[in-house]
Scaffold this motif. Structure first.
Motif, short mmCIF file in Angstrom:
data_model
loop_
_atom_site.label_atom_id
_atom_site.label_comp_id
_atom_site.label_asym_id
_atom_site.label_seq_id
_atom_site.Cartn_x
_atom_site.Cartn_y
_atom_site.Cartn_z
N ILE A 175 79.37 -17.94 -14.73
CA ILE A 175 80.33 -18.50 -13.75
C ILE A 175 81.41 -17.47 -13.43
O ILE A 175 81.76 -17.27 -12.27
CB ILE A 175 80.93 -19.82 -14.29
CG1 ILE A 175 79.86 -20.92 -14.29
CG2 ILE A 175 82.14 -20.24 -13.46
CD1 ILE A 175 80.23 -22.17 -15.06
N LEU A 176 81.91 -16.79 -14.46
CA LEU A 176 82.98 -15.81 -14.21
C LEU A 176 82.47 -14.63 -13.38
O LEU A 176 83.20 -14.08 -12.56
CB LEU A 176 83.60 -15.32 -15.53
CG LEU A 176 84.39 -16.39 -16.30
CD1 LEU A 176 85.02 -15.80 -17.56
CD2 LEU A 176 85.46 -17.03 -15.42
N GLN A 177 81.22 -14.25 -13.60
CA GLN A 177 80.65 -13.16 -12.78
C GLN A 177 80.56 -13.53 -11.32
O GLN A 177 80.60 -12.66 -10.44
CB GLN A 177 79.24 -12.79 -13.29
CG GLN A 177 79.26 -11.98 -14.58
CD GLN A 177 77.85 -11.84 -15.17
OE1 GLN A 177 76.87 -11.85 -14.44
NE2 GLN A 177 77.77 -11.73 -16.48
N GLN A 178 80.41 -14.82 -11.05
CA GLN A 178 80.26 -15.26 -9.66
C GLN A 178 81.61 -15.43 -8.96
O GLN A 178 81.65 -15.65 -7.75
CB GLN A 178 79.52 -16.61 -9.61
CG GLN A 178 78.09 -16.55 -10.11
CD GLN A 178 77.15 -15.93 -9.09
OE1 GLN A 178 77.45 -15.87 -7.90
NE2 GLN A 178 76.03 -15.41 -9.56
N GLN A 179 82.68 -15.41 -9.72
CA GLN A 179 83.99 -15.70 -9.12
C GLN A 179 84.47 -14.56 -8.24
O GLN A 179 84.20 -13.40 -8.53
CB GLN A 179 85.02 -15.99 -10.22
CG GLN A 179 84.75 -17.28 -10.96
CD GLN A 179 85.02 -18.52 -10.13
OE1 GLN A 179 86.11 -18.68 -9.60
NE2 GLN A 179 84.01 -19.38 -10.02
N THR A 190 82.02 -21.27 -5.83
CA THR A 190 83.00 -22.26 -5.35
C THR A 190 83.64 -23.04 -6.50
O THR A 190 84.49 -23.90 -6.27
CB THR A 190 82.31 -23.27 -4.41
OG1 THR A 190 81.32 -23.98 -5.16
CG2 THR A 190 81.65 -22.55 -3.24
N VAL A 191 83.23 -22.74 -7.73
CA VAL A 191 83.75 -23.51 -8.87
C VAL A 191 85.23 -23.18 -9.11
O VAL A 191 85.60 -22.01 -9.18
CB VAL A 191 82.93 -23.22 -10.14
CG1 VAL A 191 83.64 -23.73 -11.39
CG2 VAL A 191 81.54 -23.87 -10.03
N ARG A 236 88.39 -17.30 -22.54
CA ARG A 236 88.10 -16.57 -21.30
C ARG A 236 88.26 -17.47 -20.08
O ARG A 236 88.71 -17.01 -19.03
CB ARG A 236 86.67 -16.00 -21.37
CG ARG A 236 86.55 -14.92 -22.44
CD ARG A 236 85.11 -14.45 -22.57
NE ARG A 236 84.63 -13.86 -21.33
CZ ARG A 236 83.35 -13.84 -20.96
NH1 ARG A 236 82.42 -14.40 -21.72
NH2 ARG A 236 83.00 -13.27 -19.83
N ILE A 237 87.87 -18.74 -20.20
CA ILE A 237 88.08 -19.65 -19.06
C ILE A 237 89.56 -19.74 -18.75
O ILE A 237 89.99 -19.61 -17.61
CB ILE A 237 87.54 -21.08 -19.36
CG1 ILE A 237 86.05 -21.06 -19.65
CG2 ILE A 237 87.82 -22.00 -18.17
CD1 ILE A 237 85.53 -22.37 -20.28
N LYS A 238 90.36 -19.96 -19.81
CA LYS A 238 91.80 -20.13 -19.59
C LYS A 238 92.42 -18.87 -19.00
O LYS A 238 93.29 -18.93 -18.12
CB LYS A 238 92.50 -20.52 -20.90
CG LYS A 238 92.12 -21.95 -21.34
CD LYS A 238 93.02 -22.49 -22.45
CE LYS A 238 92.75 -23.97 -22.65
NZ LYS A 238 93.68 -24.62 -23.59
N ALA A 239 91.97 -17.71 -19.47
CA ALA A 239 92.51 -16.44 -18.97
C ALA A 239 92.11 -16.20 -17.51
O ALA A 239 92.81 -15.49 -16.78
CB ALA A 239 92.03 -15.29 -19.86
N SER A 240 90.99 -16.80 -17.11
CA SER A 240 90.47 -16.53 -15.76
C SER A 240 91.24 -17.24 -14.67
O SER A 240 91.10 -16.91 -13.50
CB SER A 240 89.01 -16.98 -15.68
OG SER A 240 88.95 -18.40 -15.60
N GLY A 241 92.02 -18.25 -15.04
CA GLY A 241 92.70 -19.04 -14.03
C GLY A 241 91.90 -20.25 -13.56
O GLY A 241 92.41 -21.09 -12.82
N LEU A 242 90.65 -20.37 -13.98
CA LEU A 242 89.89 -21.59 -13.69
C LEU A 242 90.53 -22.75 -14.45
O LEU A 242 91.07 -22.57 -15.54
CB LEU A 242 88.43 -21.44 -14.15
CG LEU A 242 87.53 -20.54 -13.31
CD1 LEU A 242 86.16 -20.39 -13.96
CD2 LEU A 242 87.38 -21.08 -11.89
#
Lengths: 269, 269
Positions: free
Chosen positions: B265-269, B11-12, B43-49
Motif C-alpha cells: 500500500i505504501l509503495q502505491q501512495q 486511492t487509499v 510505518r502506517i502512522k509515520a506515512s500520514g495514512l
C-alpha cells in the motif's frame, strides 16, 4: 380431545411411546411420573395392543434408564426400548468409524465395544454438565482437523423438560458445532426415518397401524408422520401452547396426557 | 502478493485493522505479536495514512485490551479501537433494553452504566470458559420465557486462533441459542454494516478510500466489502488455505501478513 376425528384409531395395533415428558418428567431427583401414565401403560399391555418405547434419552445406559423407570412404577424391559446409542454403535461399526465421544459419563458404557482410538468422527449426545467450553472446543478441534469432518448427533432436540425447568438439549450443541466446522451433522435418533423404522420393526407393526405419542412436536410428531405413522402430541412435558401454531407440523390429535390418549384409543378398538 | 491488481491502493487514505490474528495471536500467556506487525503499525502512522482498529474482541475491556497490546509493542490508544461492547451499550440504551450478560468476566465493566435489573434481552459475548452448561441454560431459559426474545450477539465468528490452537468463538453459541429458542440474533460487531460504518466514522475516511485488513474471510473481508470498502485477507491468525475457495467472498488481495500489506500500500501512495 374430542372423539370426532379419531376413526383411524380403530386400525391401531401398536403404540410407540416417547418417555421423557410422556411417562415422567426427569430431574436430578430421579424425576416424577406423569399422573396416570403408569396405569395407562398397564392398560395398553392388558389390551393386547403392542407397545414399544422410542426415546432420544442419552444421559444413561438403557439398563439404568429402565431401572429408573421401574422405580417410578413403569413395568418395562430393556428389550422394549429403542434408544440412539445402540443405533449409533451399529452405524459406527458399519462404516468403520472410531468416535470421539462428547456424551454424558453415564452413557459411555453403551460404547464399550466400539474402537475409540485415533478418532475419525465425533459422536455428540445430551452431555449436560459435560458441555463445558473445554469439551466442546476439543470436539471442534478434532472435527476441523479432519479432511472430511463426520459429526454424529444422538438426536437434535432443542430442549426438554425436567422437574426444575427446561434444559438445553443436544440439538443446540449440534448446531454450534455444525456452524463452527461448516459441517452437517448426521442425526441418529428421532426424527431420523431410519430410527423410527428400527423402532417399528421392534414394535412389529407396520407404520399405518402404529401411533407415536410424544411431547416433541418436531422430533416425535413430525418425524413419525414422515414415516407414515399417526402421531399425537401430549400436553405434558415440554409441550407449550405455541406448539399448536407450528408452521409445518400438525399432530393427528392433541391429548392432555398419555392416559387420555390410551382411553380414546382403547374405546375405538 | 503480486503487485498487479493493486492500482486501487493509490486511492487509499485509511486502514481499518482487525487485531487478533493480524497484530498478534492471543492466548492464556498474553499472546505473541505476529512478526513485522508492530513495525508495520509504526510505518502506517509515520506515512500520514489514517489508522483505526476494528475488533470483535469481547474478552476484556478496551482499556485492558489496549494495555495488553502496548505490552506486546503496539502503540495504540483506546480512542483508536472500535469494539462491540460499547456499540452494544449504545443500542441497549436506544431501545430501553436491560441485558442479561453471558460474557467474559473481564468484559463486564463495559456494561457498568447499563441497567441490568429484570432483564428483557440476552447479550452474548465470547465468554470462553464462562460458556458452561449452566450459564448457557440460564440464558436459554430467560429467552424462551420472553414473549418476544431478544438475543444480541457481540460478533458471530466461528472460531479464532490462540497460541495453543483454534478456539470456538461466540458465533457457535449464538447458533445454539438461536436454534433452541427459534430466534434470530442481532449481531453487534463485525460483519454488521452499522459497526463498520461506526469504525469508518472514527477513521474519518469514506469507504471507497478505506481498506480493511483481517484474517476472517467472512466477518472482516465479506463485511467490509459489503460496506463498499476494499478488504485484504492476511495469511496469519485463523487463516486456512480453504478460505481461498470460499463460495461467496473473494478478498481484493491476499497478503502473507500485515507487513506485506503495508509495504505494498505504501509503495502505491
Amino acid at each position: 380431545a374430542a372423539m370426532a376425528g379419531w376413526g383411524w384409531a380403530r386400525t391401531v395395533r401398536g403404540l410407540l411411546l416417547d418417555v421423557s415428558g410422556v411417562l415422567y418428567d426427569g430431574g436430578a431427583d430421579g424425576g416424577v411420573p406423569i399422573a396416570g401414565s403408569a396405569e395407562a401403560l398397564r392398560r395398553i399391555k392388558a389390551s393386547g395392543l403392542k407397545l414399544h418405547l422410542c426415546t432420544n434419552e442419552t444421559q444413561e445406559t438403557r439398563e439404568n434408564f429402565v431401572g429408573k423407570l421401574h422405580a417410578l412404577g413403569f413395568d418395562v424391559s430393556v428389550a422394549e426400548v429403542t434408544a440412539p446409542a445402540p443405533a449409533a454403535c451399529r452405524l459406527l461399526k458399519e462404516r468403520g468409524l472410531r468416535p470421539h465421544l462428547l456424551v454424558h459419563n453415564d452413557l459411555i458404557p453403551e460404547f464399550a465395544d466400539v474402537d475409540k482410538t485415533n478418532p475419525n468422527c465425533v459422536v455428540l449426545g445430551d452431555a449436560a454438565e459435560n458441555f463445558t467450553y473445554a469439551n466442546l472446543n476439543e470436539a471442534f478441534r478434532l472435527l476441523i482437523g479432519m479432511e472430511k469432518p463426520v459429526l454424529i448427533s444422538l438426536g437434535k432436540g432443542r430442549y426438554y423438560k425436567e422437574t426444575d425447568g427446561l434444559k438445553l438439549d443436544v440439538g443446540a450443541y449440534m448446531k454450534a458445532l455444525e456452524y463452527a466446522c461448516d459441517v452437517q451433522a448426521e442425526v441418529v435418533g428421532k426424527p431420523a426415518k431410519r430410527f423410527f423404522e428400527a423402532a417399528l420393526a421392534e414394535l412389529g407393526v407396520p407404520p399405518e397401524q402404529a401411533v407415536m405419542i410424544g411431547d416433541d412436536i418436531e422430533n416425535d410428531v413430525g418425524g413419525a408422520q414422515r414415516c407414515g405413522m399417526r402421531a399425537l402430541q401430549v400436553r405434558t412435558g415440554k409441550y407449550r401452547p405455541s406448539d399448536e401454531n407450528h408452521p409445518k407440523v400438525k399432530p393427528d390429535a392433541y391429548v392432555n396426557n398419555l392416559a387420555e390418549a390410551v382411553d380414546i384409543i382403547l374405546q375405538q378398538q
